[in-house]
Design an enzyme around this catalytic site. Structure first.
Site, PDB file in Angstrom:
ATOM      1  N   ARG A 121       0.851  -1.197   0.000  1.00 12.61           N
ATOM      2  CA  ARG A 121       0.000   0.000   0.000  1.00 12.61           C
ATOM      3  C   ARG A 121       0.886   1.246   0.000  1.00 12.61           C
ATOM      4  NH1 ARG A 121      -4.869  -2.485   1.736  1.00 12.61           N
ATOM      5  NH2 ARG A 121      -6.034  -0.905   0.641  1.00 12.61           N
ATOM      6  N   GLN A 126      -0.117   2.657  -5.774  1.00 12.28           N
ATOM      7  CA  GLN A 126      -1.537   2.989  -5.627  1.00 12.28           C
ATOM      8  C   GLN A 126      -2.354   2.675  -6.886  1.00 12.28           C
ATOM      9  OE1 GLN A 126      -1.567   6.965  -4.132  1.00 12.28           O
ATOM     10  NE2 GLN A 126      -3.036   6.468  -2.538  1.00 12.28           N
ATOM     11  N   ASP A 129      -3.380  -0.919  -7.024  1.00 16.57           N
ATOM     12  CA  ASP A 129      -3.943  -1.452  -5.782  1.00 16.57           C
ATOM     13  C   ASP A 129      -5.397  -1.900  -5.971  1.00 16.57           C
ATOM     14  OD1 ASP A 129      -4.845  -1.910  -3.245  1.00 16.57           O
ATOM     15  OD2 ASP A 129      -4.128  -0.033  -2.387  1.00 16.57           O
ATOM     16  N   SER A 132      -7.838  -1.737  -2.925  1.00 16.43           N
ATOM     17  CA  SER A 132      -8.462  -0.424  -2.729  1.00 16.43           C
ATOM     18  C   SER A 132      -9.527  -0.135  -3.769  1.00 16.43           C
ATOM     19  CB  SER A 132      -7.422   0.695  -2.803  1.00 16.43           C
ATOM     20  OG  SER A 132      -6.591   0.651  -1.690  1.00 16.43           O
ATOM     21  N   TYR A 227      -1.957  -0.844   8.201  1.00 10.66           N
ATOM     22  CA  TYR A 227      -3.027  -1.735   8.640  1.00 10.66           C
ATOM     23  C   TYR A 227      -3.208  -1.661  10.153  1.00 10.66           C
ATOM     24  CZ  TYR A 227      -3.180  -3.940   4.063  1.00 10.66           C
ATOM     25  OH  TYR A 227      -3.336  -4.178   2.728  1.00 10.66           O
TER      26      TYR A 227
HETATM   27  P1  NAD Z   1      -8.722  -3.084   5.970  1.00 10.34           P
HETATM   28  O1  NAD Z   1      -9.703  -3.571   4.959  1.00 10.34           O
HETATM   29  O2  NAD Z   1      -7.557  -3.953   6.314  1.00 10.34           O
HETATM   30  O3  NAD Z   1      -9.492  -2.753   7.327  1.00 10.34           O
HETATM   31  C1  NAD Z   1     -10.603  -1.872   7.326  1.00 10.34           C
HETATM   32  C2  NAD Z   1     -10.502  -0.975   8.538  1.00 10.34           C
HETATM   33  O4  NAD Z   1     -10.818  -1.711   9.713  1.00 10.34           O
HETATM   34  C3  NAD Z   1      -9.127  -0.374   8.781  1.00 10.34           C
HETATM   35  O5  NAD Z   1      -9.216   1.027   8.735  1.00 10.34           O
HETATM   36  C4  NAD Z   1      -8.751  -0.889  10.161  1.00 10.34           C
HETATM   37  O6  NAD Z   1      -8.025   0.061  10.906  1.00 10.34           O
HETATM   38  C5  NAD Z   1     -10.099  -1.134  10.781  1.00 10.34           C
HETATM   39  N1  NAD Z   1     -10.142  -2.012  11.959  1.00 10.34           N
HETATM   40  C6  NAD Z   1      -9.433  -3.117  12.264  1.00 10.34           C
HETATM   41  N2  NAD Z   1      -9.794  -3.622  13.468  1.00 10.34           N
HETATM   42  C7  NAD Z   1     -10.786  -2.823  13.920  1.00 10.34           C
HETATM   43  C8  NAD Z   1     -11.602  -2.811  15.092  1.00 10.34           C
HETATM   44  N3  NAD Z   1     -11.475  -3.723  16.050  1.00 10.34           N
HETATM   45  N4  NAD Z   1     -12.510  -1.821  15.208  1.00 10.34           N
HETATM   46  C9  NAD Z   1     -12.669  -0.863  14.274  1.00 10.34           C
HETATM   47  N5  NAD Z   1     -11.936  -0.823  13.140  1.00 10.34           N
HETATM   48  C10 NAD Z   1     -11.016  -1.783  12.977  1.00 10.34           C
HETATM   49  O7  NAD Z   1      -8.196  -1.645   5.576  1.00 10.34           O
HETATM   50  P2  NAD Z   1      -7.933  -1.036   4.135  1.00 10.34           P
HETATM   51  O8  NAD Z   1      -9.132  -0.371   3.648  1.00 10.34           O
HETATM   52  O9  NAD Z   1      -7.326  -2.102   3.303  1.00 10.34           O
HETATM   53  O10 NAD Z   1      -6.869   0.073   4.478  1.00 10.34           O
HETATM   54  C11 NAD Z   1      -5.738  -0.230   5.264  1.00 10.34           C
HETATM   55  C12 NAD Z   1      -4.804   0.937   5.330  1.00 10.34           C
HETATM   56  O11 NAD Z   1      -4.093   1.087   4.126  1.00 10.34           O
HETATM   57  C13 NAD Z   1      -5.455   2.270   5.585  1.00 10.34           C
HETATM   58  O12 NAD Z   1      -4.590   3.012   6.393  1.00 10.34           O
HETATM   59  C14 NAD Z   1      -5.519   2.899   4.257  1.00 10.34           C
HETATM   60  O13 NAD Z   1      -5.623   4.285   4.306  1.00 10.34           O
HETATM   61  C15 NAD Z   1      -4.184   2.444   3.748  1.00 10.34           C
HETATM   62  N6  NAD Z   1      -4.079   2.504   2.312  1.00 10.34           N
HETATM   63  C16 NAD Z   1      -3.000   3.154   1.795  1.00 10.34           C
HETATM   64  C17 NAD Z   1      -2.873   3.225   0.437  1.00 10.34           C
HETATM   65  C18 NAD Z   1      -1.705   3.919  -0.174  1.00 10.34           C
HETATM   66  O14 NAD Z   1      -1.109   4.763   0.394  1.00 10.34           O
HETATM   67  N7  NAD Z   1      -1.350   3.535  -1.361  1.00 10.34           N
HETATM   68  C19 NAD Z   1      -3.793   2.651  -0.394  1.00 10.34           C
HETATM   69  C20 NAD Z   1      -4.878   1.994   0.182  1.00 10.34           C
HETATM   70  C21 NAD Z   1      -4.997   1.923   1.553  1.00 10.34           C
END
Ligand code: NAD
Length: 375
Positions: A121, A126, A129, A132, A227
């Protein structure tokens, strides 16, 4: 270099890996692209458009046995792997932490398997990805489904007959899907609250005009990849207490909480469901990794004392046109990033950070440290 795309074309999967636009980008690069006739059926695209974009339509068996790069949405079946070329580069979702036999088979057949879930990520990756691009659509679809099932409207409405108050939406887990769920529910006029264990999320929630639910869980934080870290049993109990109160006041609860590579945490218990108002809707987006709601079942809608618990899988597949466009763009961006002008071919750069992150099998072995026993 032959790039082949395999479609699932089933009731469970209407998304396709390559669209005509994606085909023409690959052909321009110098690749030969092969697809099955009828590939576009799931998104209403005729064969002719693929042919016009430069693709060759051939039988599935030939694509599997001749391609140097294979693209598909879902993991390959064992009988497909059996006829793939040794050394083929295979890109798809693989669910590698749960599919141990599949990963061993891919390794033993000499496939260089890339798991879309494991593309790092990072900013540079991006555009590739797929997690996402698909999660974004899931967040939207979840809200639309919930709004359709709810016997209320979402926005406030002032009419001569009286004022209808805003519906309340609570989003638990604010990653990519959660942020889009918040934005969609706000656009539909709901009052939105949200919670995530990663403190950095608070500002993002507020910037979308939603309220962040404050819960003091002590040390939580996130991994270097962004994560969530898994909570301790004590922290989860604290979280459930706080969530119960908000759930009881909400018309729609959308859960998206995931911990990378692990079973999703159970956040909404049966007791919490019982505390909700009859007629409320709960959509569990984590259902495919075990679910955030106790009792949720994949591809079923269950009535729990008047609360509808929805556990539908593959939400992006319900907007297969956009999901396929996004996925196809992710695939082509990946291929273009590693396209060598000199060799006029895809170069699998084993020392590249993106490849190191997402290549799971290569040269007859499982190569990804996250999948090796000591990890
Ligand atoms: P994910 O699908 O792994 O999880 C969804 C959300 O659930 C996350 O925000 C996580 O913090 C939350 N979570 C986990 N346990 C929890 C709990 N007990 N209670 C409440 N919430 C809880 O997440 P995702 O959508 O794949 O994103 C993961 C991270 O990657 C994020 O920080 C996102 O911004 C980041 N991201 C970065 C990029 C990039 O920079 N290229 C691209 C995509 C995502």
């Amino acid at each position: 270099m032959i790039i082949g795309a395999i479609t699932d074309n089933s009731d469970l999967e209407r998304r396709i890996p390559l669209t005509p636009q994606a085909v023409s980008r690959l052909v321009k690069k110098g690749a030969a692209v092969m697809l099955e006739p009828g590939s576009g059926a799931g998104i209403h695209v005729a064969d002719e458009l693929f042919v016009r974009a430069g693709a060759k339509l051939v039988a599935r068996g030939s694509i599997l046995s001749q391609s140097d790069i294979l693209l598909r949405v879902r993991k390959p079946a064992a009988e497909d792997i059996a006829i793939m070329k040794s050394g083929v580069i295979h890109l798809s979702f693989l669910d590698p932490f749960n599919e141990k036999d599949l990963i061993s088979t891919l390794a033993s057949r000499g496939v260089s398997a890339i798991s879309l879930e494991m593309i790092p990520r990072t900013t540079i990756a991006q555009k590739m990805d797929a997690l996402s691009s698909q999660a974004n659509l899931s967040g939207y679809v979840a809200v639309v489904i919930a709004a359709e099932r709810l016997s209320k409207i979402l926005p406030m409405m002032t009419t001569p007959a009286g004022t209808i108050s805003q519906a309340r939406v609570f989003v638990i887990g604010v990653g990519v899907a959660g942020l889009q769920a918040i934005a969609t529910a706000k656009r539909l006029g709901a009052r939105v609250e949200a919670f995530d264990t990663r403190p950095v999320v608070k500002e993002q929630v507020q910037s979308l005009g939603a309220k962040f639910v404050e819960v003091d869980l002590g040390e939580t934080g996130q991994t270097k990849d962004g994560y969530a870290k898994a909570l301790t049993p004590e922290q989860l109990a604290l979280q459930r207490d706080a969530m119960a109160k908000v759930c009881a006041q909400s018309d729609i609860v959308i859960t998206t909480a995931q911990v990378f590579g692990r079973q999703a945490p159970i956040i909404v218990t049966r007791a919490m469901l019982s505390g909700m108002q009859p007629g409320s809707i709960v959509v569990d987006l984590a259902v495919e990794t075990g679910g955030n709601v106790e009792g949720v079942e994949l591809n079923r809608e269950i009535d729990v004392n008047g609360v509808t618990l929805i556990g539908l899988g593959n939400l992006p597949g319900r907007v297969a046109v956009n999901a396929s466009d996004m996925l196809a763009a992710n695939f082509v961006n990946f291929i273009e990033h590693f396209w060598s002008k000199d060799k006029n071919a895809f170069a699998l750069k084993l020392d590249d950070e993106i490849i190191k992150g997402c290549l799971v099998t290569h040269g007859g072995r499982i190569v990804n440290p996250k999948l090796l026993p000591q990890a």
